[in-house]
Write an enzyme that holds these catalytic residues in place. Sequence first.
Site, PDB file in Angstrom:
ATOM      1  N   ASP A  53      -7.861  -5.010  13.551  1.00 53.94           N
ATOM      2  CA  ASP A  53      -7.730  -3.562  13.298  1.00 53.94           C
ATOM      3  C   ASP A  53      -7.230  -3.369  11.878  1.00 53.94           C
ATOM      4  O   ASP A  53      -6.026  -3.331  11.628  1.00 53.94           O
ATOM      5  CB  ASP A  53      -6.765  -2.946  14.311  1.00 53.94           C
ATOM      6  CG  ASP A  53      -6.540  -1.471  14.028  1.00 53.94           C
ATOM      7  OD1 ASP A  53      -7.262  -0.898  13.185  1.00 53.94           O
ATOM      8  OD2 ASP A  53      -5.619  -0.891  14.637  1.00 53.94           O
ATOM      9  N   ASP A  81       0.398  -0.139  13.730  1.00 57.28           N
ATOM     10  CA  ASP A  81       0.837   1.103  14.390  1.00 57.28           C
ATOM     11  C   ASP A  81       1.035   0.908  15.892  1.00 57.28           C
ATOM     12  O   ASP A  81       1.743   1.673  16.536  1.00 57.28           O
ATOM     13  CB  ASP A  81      -0.175   2.224  14.123  1.00 57.28           C
ATOM     14  CG  ASP A  81      -1.587   1.788  14.436  1.00 57.28           C
ATOM     15  OD1 ASP A  81      -1.973   1.794  15.616  1.00 57.28           O
ATOM     16  OD2 ASP A  81      -2.311   1.411  13.484  1.00 57.28           O
ATOM     17  N   TYR A 118     -12.327  10.091  11.000  1.00 57.26           N
ATOM     18  CA  TYR A 118     -12.745   9.041  10.075  1.00 57.26           C
ATOM     19  C   TYR A 118     -13.943   9.562   9.279  1.00 57.26           C
ATOM     20  O   TYR A 118     -14.651  10.468   9.738  1.00 57.26           O
ATOM     21  CB  TYR A 118     -13.085   7.749  10.816  1.00 57.26           C
ATOM     22  CG  TYR A 118     -11.871   6.997  11.344  1.00 57.26           C
ATOM     23  CD1 TYR A 118     -10.606   7.157  10.763  1.00 57.26           C
ATOM     24  CD2 TYR A 118     -11.974   6.120  12.414  1.00 57.26           C
ATOM     25  CE1 TYR A 118      -9.495   6.469  11.250  1.00 57.26           C
ATOM     26  CE2 TYR A 118     -10.858   5.431  12.898  1.00 57.26           C
ATOM     27  CZ  TYR A 118      -9.627   5.618  12.310  1.00 57.26           C
ATOM     28  OH  TYR A 118      -8.519   4.948  12.780  1.00 57.26           O
ATOM     29  N   GLN A 145       0.860  -1.191   0.000  1.00 56.77           N
ATOM     30  CA  GLN A 145       0.000   0.000   0.000  1.00 56.77           C
ATOM     31  C   GLN A 145       0.895   1.240   0.000  1.00 56.77           C
ATOM     32  O   GLN A 145       2.112   1.137   0.112  1.00 56.77           O
ATOM     33  CB  GLN A 145      -0.915  -0.012   1.233  1.00 56.77           C
ATOM     34  CG  GLN A 145      -0.185  -0.236   2.545  1.00 56.77           C
ATOM     35  CD  GLN A 145      -1.048  -0.866   3.623  1.00 56.77           C
ATOM     36  OE1 GLN A 145      -2.273  -0.829   3.545  1.00 56.77           O
ATOM     37  NE2 GLN A 145      -0.419  -1.422   4.664  1.00 56.77           N
ATOM     38  N   ASP A 183       0.805 -12.377   6.858  1.00 58.01           N
ATOM     39  CA  ASP A 183      -0.570 -12.317   6.374  1.00 58.01           C
ATOM     40  C   ASP A 183      -1.524 -12.825   7.469  1.00 58.01           C
ATOM     41  O   ASP A 183      -1.445 -14.000   7.868  1.00 58.01           O
ATOM     42  CB  ASP A 183      -0.645 -13.203   5.122  1.00 58.01           C
ATOM     43  CG  ASP A 183      -2.038 -13.276   4.536  1.00 58.01           C
ATOM     44  OD1 ASP A 183      -2.942 -12.592   5.056  1.00 58.01           O
ATOM     45  OD2 ASP A 183      -2.216 -14.022   3.562  1.00 58.01           O
TER      46      ASP A 183
HETATM   47  N1  SPD Z   1     -11.382   4.635   7.088  1.00 57.29           N
HETATM   48  C1  SPD Z   1     -10.198   4.298   7.855  1.00 57.29           C
HETATM   49  C2  SPD Z   1     -10.366   3.179   8.793  1.00 57.29           C
HETATM   50  C3  SPD Z   1      -9.064   2.881   9.440  1.00 57.29           C
HETATM   51  C4  SPD Z   1      -9.144   1.922  10.531  1.00 57.29           C
HETATM   52  N2  SPD Z   1      -7.859   1.456  10.964  1.00 57.29           N
HETATM   53  C5  SPD Z   1      -7.100   2.372  11.678  1.00 57.29           C
HETATM   54  C6  SPD Z   1      -5.835   1.840  12.192  1.00 57.29           C
HETATM   55  C7  SPD Z   1      -5.503   2.444  13.488  1.00 57.29           C
HETATM   56  N3  SPD Z   1      -4.815   1.584  14.346  1.00 57.29           N
END
Ligand code: SPD
Length: 295
Positions: free
Chosen positions: A168, A92, A238, A34, A149
């Site tokens: 997540d 993260d 978000y 990505q 993976d």
């Molecule tokens: N639309 C973005 C959704 C992201 C969700 N994941 C976030 C990672 C944070 N640890």
Amino acid sequence: LPDGWFREESTMWPGQAQGLKVDKVLYDEPTPFQHLTVFESDPAGPWGTVMTLDGAIQFTDYDEFVYHEMLANLSLTCHPHPERVLVIGGGDGGVVREVLRHQGDGASSVVRSVELVDIDGAVIEQSKKHFPQIACGFANPCVTATVGDGVAFVKGAADNTYDVIIIDTTDPAGPASELFGADFYKNVLRILRPGGIVCNQGESIWLHRPLIETMMAFLKDEIGFATVKYALIYIPTYPCGSIGTFVCAKSADTDVTVPLRPVESLGFADVLKYYSSDMHKAAFVLPRFAAHLNK
Ligand code: SPD
């Protein structure tokens, strides 16, 4: 960024885009999976440093705690003794940081191991470099981080292994697409111990209701989770200012909507900034147009 603004444009939320003014780009490279960008936003605003993947905001310094606290605590507080935790994605480290608060030393805070599997090692590296306050849990000896993976990992894991699994992910349009599918969740249920709980990144009730409805139906009817509920999380960066999580239990006697071990009794409630037992219960109360999801 011809005009100095990051705009979060995507086919997953067509015709709209959240914008953040960029002060300085700290990292902007393709990884094998990505495109990863880290930038400092305009110091006139509160958002601080931001991570994006394929142009979608993953978190900002200012509001990351919202999502990370909720995914960790909605699941862990409903389990009587969540010793062994698996995190899929989350490279993260934000979810891991919150899970580790349950390691504690109190009789009821009993996380003993946290395994994280993220497909993209660059996310882990860049988080350690630019977000040490988020990635801090990787240094904890009970954490094992594997670059790999998640789909293959759950396929190869033994039956009845984990008490809590937290998924997540990025949005389903990228490398995470299989993490929204039934084959993946069959293995997730299989590797959960009896009494186990799963929660995941459950997208937005404003934008992705068909996906949410489809997934909740297959998690219950096809995969066989005893309980599947949607918890709503208010988070400004978000899309549409909200995201959700499906909180799923393996056993019918697990109530995920009310904490079994309230965080206020676990010794760290005061360091949290979003999650509380009241927020836990409130998260399952959905607006009328979405209330059927939790009936
Ligand atoms: N639309 C973005 C959704 C992201 C969700 N994941 C976030 C990672 C944070 N640890």
